[in-house]
Scaffold this active site. Structure first.
Site, PDB file in Angstrom:
ATOM      1  N   CYS A  44      -4.917   2.205  -3.757  1.00 19.24           N
ATOM      2  CA  CYS A  44      -3.808   2.618  -3.006  1.00 19.24           C
ATOM      3  C   CYS A  44      -2.600   1.727  -3.154  1.00 19.24           C
ATOM      4  O   CYS A  44      -1.516   1.717  -2.506  1.00 19.24           O
ATOM      5  CB  CYS A  44      -4.050   2.977  -1.638  1.00 19.24           C
ATOM      6  SG  CYS A  44      -5.271   3.973  -1.259  1.00 19.24           S
TER       7      CYS A  44
ATOM      8  N   LYS B  92     -11.086  -0.250  10.240  1.00 18.70           N
ATOM      9  CA  LYS B  92     -11.309  -1.429   9.453  1.00 18.70           C
ATOM     10  C   LYS B  92     -11.727  -2.594  10.258  1.00 18.70           C
ATOM     11  O   LYS B  92     -11.835  -3.694   9.916  1.00 18.70           O
ATOM     12  CB  LYS B  92      -9.949  -1.781   8.621  1.00 18.70           C
ATOM     13  CG  LYS B  92      -9.693  -0.708   7.525  1.00 18.70           C
ATOM     14  CD  LYS B  92      -8.761  -1.210   6.558  1.00 18.70           C
ATOM     15  CE  LYS B  92      -7.814  -0.362   6.046  1.00 18.70           C
ATOM     16  NZ  LYS B  92      -8.513   0.642   4.964  1.00 18.70           N
TER      17      LYS B  92
ATOM     18  N   ASP C  36       2.645  -4.072   8.223  1.00 18.98           N
ATOM     19  CA  ASP C  36       1.369  -3.098   8.070  1.00 18.98           C
ATOM     20  C   ASP C  36       0.339  -4.180   7.973  1.00 18.98           C
ATOM     21  O   ASP C  36      -0.136  -5.019   7.449  1.00 18.98           O
ATOM     22  CB  ASP C  36       1.555  -2.822   6.509  1.00 18.98           C
ATOM     23  CG  ASP C  36       0.179  -2.165   5.963  1.00 18.98           C
ATOM     24  OD1 ASP C  36      -0.831  -2.452   6.657  1.00 18.98           O
ATOM     25  OD2 ASP C  36       0.522  -1.868   4.824  1.00 18.98           O
TER      26      ASP C  36
ATOM     27  N   HIS D 276       0.957  -1.098  -0.010  1.00 23.07           N
ATOM     28  CA  HIS D 276      -0.111   0.152   0.038  1.00 23.07           C
ATOM     29  C   HIS D 276       0.778   1.237  -0.080  1.00 23.07           C
ATOM     30  O   HIS D 276       1.945   1.181   0.590  1.00 23.07           O
ATOM     31  CB  HIS D 276      -0.704   0.072   1.238  1.00 23.07           C
ATOM     32  CG  HIS D 276      -2.093   1.118   1.318  1.00 23.07           C
ATOM     33  ND1 HIS D 276      -1.728   2.239   1.760  1.00 23.07           N
ATOM     34  CD2 HIS D 276      -3.233   0.887   1.106  1.00 23.07           C
ATOM     35  CE1 HIS D 276      -2.763   2.889   1.942  1.00 23.07           C
ATOM     36  NE2 HIS D 276      -3.818   2.090   1.554  1.00 23.07           N
TER      37      HIS D 276
ATOM     38  N   GLN E  12      -4.873  -4.701   6.913  1.00 17.98           N
ATOM     39  CA  GLN E  12      -5.999  -5.447   6.587  1.00 17.98           C
ATOM     40  C   GLN E  12      -6.067  -7.027   7.201  1.00 17.98           C
ATOM     41  O   GLN E  12      -6.667  -7.977   6.714  1.00 17.98           O
ATOM     42  CB  GLN E  12      -5.879  -6.120   5.058  1.00 17.98           C
ATOM     43  CG  GLN E  12      -5.853  -4.775   4.097  1.00 17.98           C
ATOM     44  CD  GLN E  12      -7.269  -3.944   4.065  1.00 17.98           C
ATOM     45  OE1 GLN E  12      -8.165  -4.857   4.332  1.00 17.98           O
ATOM     46  NE2 GLN E  12      -7.491  -2.809   3.463  1.00 17.98           N
TER      47      GLN E  12
HETATM   48  N1  ALA Z   1      -6.128   0.618   1.771  1.00 22.00           N
HETATM   49  C1  ALA Z   1      -7.759   0.943   1.993  1.00 22.00           C
HETATM   50  C2  ALA Z   1      -8.467   0.297   0.779  1.00 22.00           C
HETATM   51  O1  ALA Z   1      -7.705  -0.666   0.233  1.00 22.00           O
HETATM   52  C3  ALA Z   1      -8.210   2.326   1.741  1.00 22.00           C
HETATM   53  O2  ALA Z   1      -9.350   0.452   0.324  1.00 22.00           O
END
Ligand code: ALA
Length: 401
Positions: free
Chosen positions: A357, A216, A190, A114, A193
């Site tokens: 991104c 998230k 990171d 990202h 996610q």
């Molecule tokens: N990183 C976030 C996305 O994948 C904003 O939408």
């Protein structure tokens, strides 16, 4: 699969009855428990934390520290290893700028980062620090051999996306960390996610720094955290200095508080932090393994429905169990953002198009963008089957056009 009754916890689902929300990799919806915790701060508390000695301020301090404790425990960390930030991006910038890297030091990331785990390292080039990319395997999985080939004692940081927002693939973090540590490098994850979708024990993974965002994780916007091993946090130079970070100052100098307080300059988002505590409690009650299983099941269904459809290509590993809660695909004949708008306007399906991104990866592949559906606890089999049906209809329409 998780029970559909979970949907009743989410006012945004109830208040948007004609939509199918498949954009949780960008922003997860918030359950009422989280909204109530935020409202409670504004309605019943309202004071500052960590400063004044009156009753409302003391209550806010206690409640924010309770939230820190809950979030730390959620990841098997200690309370003083959890620093509140605005989001993952801020946490990663804090690490990149706060480590004492020197000219000639090397930093490794992957080709799927990202922008938030790419630009902060690129920007160190001005100080003579070399940022290098470890290429993934052609299917998007982590290339451990390519990683090993690049490791030597000049590599001071290995900073990797734990679960990719591009294809949902989760790297073997523990193995990567072990190799990084063998060469004396700092290992950064990171976890934007991964934290919302998988159980993580920072001690087991033995990660040195890990950044994540509460928005998230069914939590509020504008709050995240940076986990750091305590001794490493003590050596990290803060990004911001100011109120709440010092034991004392003179006109000439300042004595900083210990971590985590030394990193939290200025008044904080107390409502958001209290809401973040409620969010991890909410996720914990559902169970992270159950969340993981639910998303893979949805991914299996949509993959089965669409994998052989002519004109679409799934980004990342083809096996749904390697892609967690993300189904991202390219299409022939239509721009990804046009497809996303069409899905919204004609079917009420909300996904994210474009480069998400991860511009560098899309640009390296010569791909304009992907159409990404991302799943969370409130999504259902009916919704993903409807999405598959919608994609099929659009592709048929395109063929006829
Ligand atoms: N990183 C976030 C996305 O994948 C904003 O939408």
């Amino acid at each position: 699969m998780l029970p559909e009754s979970i949907r009743e916890d989410f006012p945004a689902i109830i208040n948007n009855p004609d939509t199918i929300y498949l954009d949780s990799a960008c922003m997860a919806l918030k359950p009422k428990k989280v909204i109530d915790a935020i409202l409670e701060y504004y309605s019943n508390l309202g004071g500052c934390g960590g400063r004044s000695a009156h009753r409302l301020a003391i209550e806010v301090t206690e409640r924010t520290e309770e939230a820190r404790e809950k979030i730390a425990r959620f990841f098997s960390a200690e309370r003083n290893e959890m620093v509140f930030t605005r989001n993952t991006t801020e946490g990663l910038n804090m690490v990149a700028r706060g480590l004492n890297l020197e000219k000639g030091d090397r930093v490794l990331t992957t080709d799927k980062e990202h922008n938030s785990n790419l630009i902060p390292w690129q920007k160190l080039a001005g100080r003579g620090i070399k940022h290098e990319i470890v290429p993934s395997n052609p299917d998007g999985t982590f290339n451990i051999e390519a990683f090993k080939e690049r490791m030597n004692r000049d590599v001071k940081v290995v900073s990797i996306v734990h679960t990719s927002n591009l294809d949902g693939y989760t790297v073997p973090a523990k193995d990567i960390g072990e190799i990084a540590h063998d060469y004396g490098a700092i290992f950064v994850l990171d976890a934007a996610q991964s934290a919302p979708h998988h159980p993580i024990d920072v001690k087991d993974v033995d990660v040195d720094f890990m950044a994540f965002s509460m928005h998230k994780m069914a939590g509020p916007t504008g709050v995240g955290a940076l986990y750091g091993k305590y001794e490493l946090l003590r050596e990290l130079e803060p990004l911001n200095y100011g109120g709440g970070t010092v034991e004392d100052t003179t006109y000439a100098c300042a004595t900083l508080l210990e971590p985590p307080e030394r990193f939290e300059a200025g008044l904080q988002d107390y409502a958001g932090i209290i809401g973040a505590g409620a969010a991890v409690e909410y996720l914990k009650a559902i169970g992270m393994r159950e969340i993981e299983r639910h998303e893979v099941e949805l991914n299996r269904i949509i993959t089965e429905e669409l994998k052989d459809l002519s004109g679409i290509r799934i980004i990342g590993p083809q096996e749904p169990e390697l892609r967690g809660g993300i189904f991202n695909f390219t299409i022939n004949g239509l721009d990804s953002n046009q497809m996303a708008v069409l899905l919204d306007e004609k079917y009420g399906i909300l996904v994210r198009g474009g480069k998400q991104c991860v511009n560098s990866w899309y640009n390296s592949q010569g791909i304009e963008g992907g159409v990404r559906a991302s799943f969370y606890i409130y999504n259902t089999e009916k919704e993903v089957r409807y999405m598959a049906e919608a994609v099929r209809e659009i592709m048929e329409m395109l063929e006829k056009a």
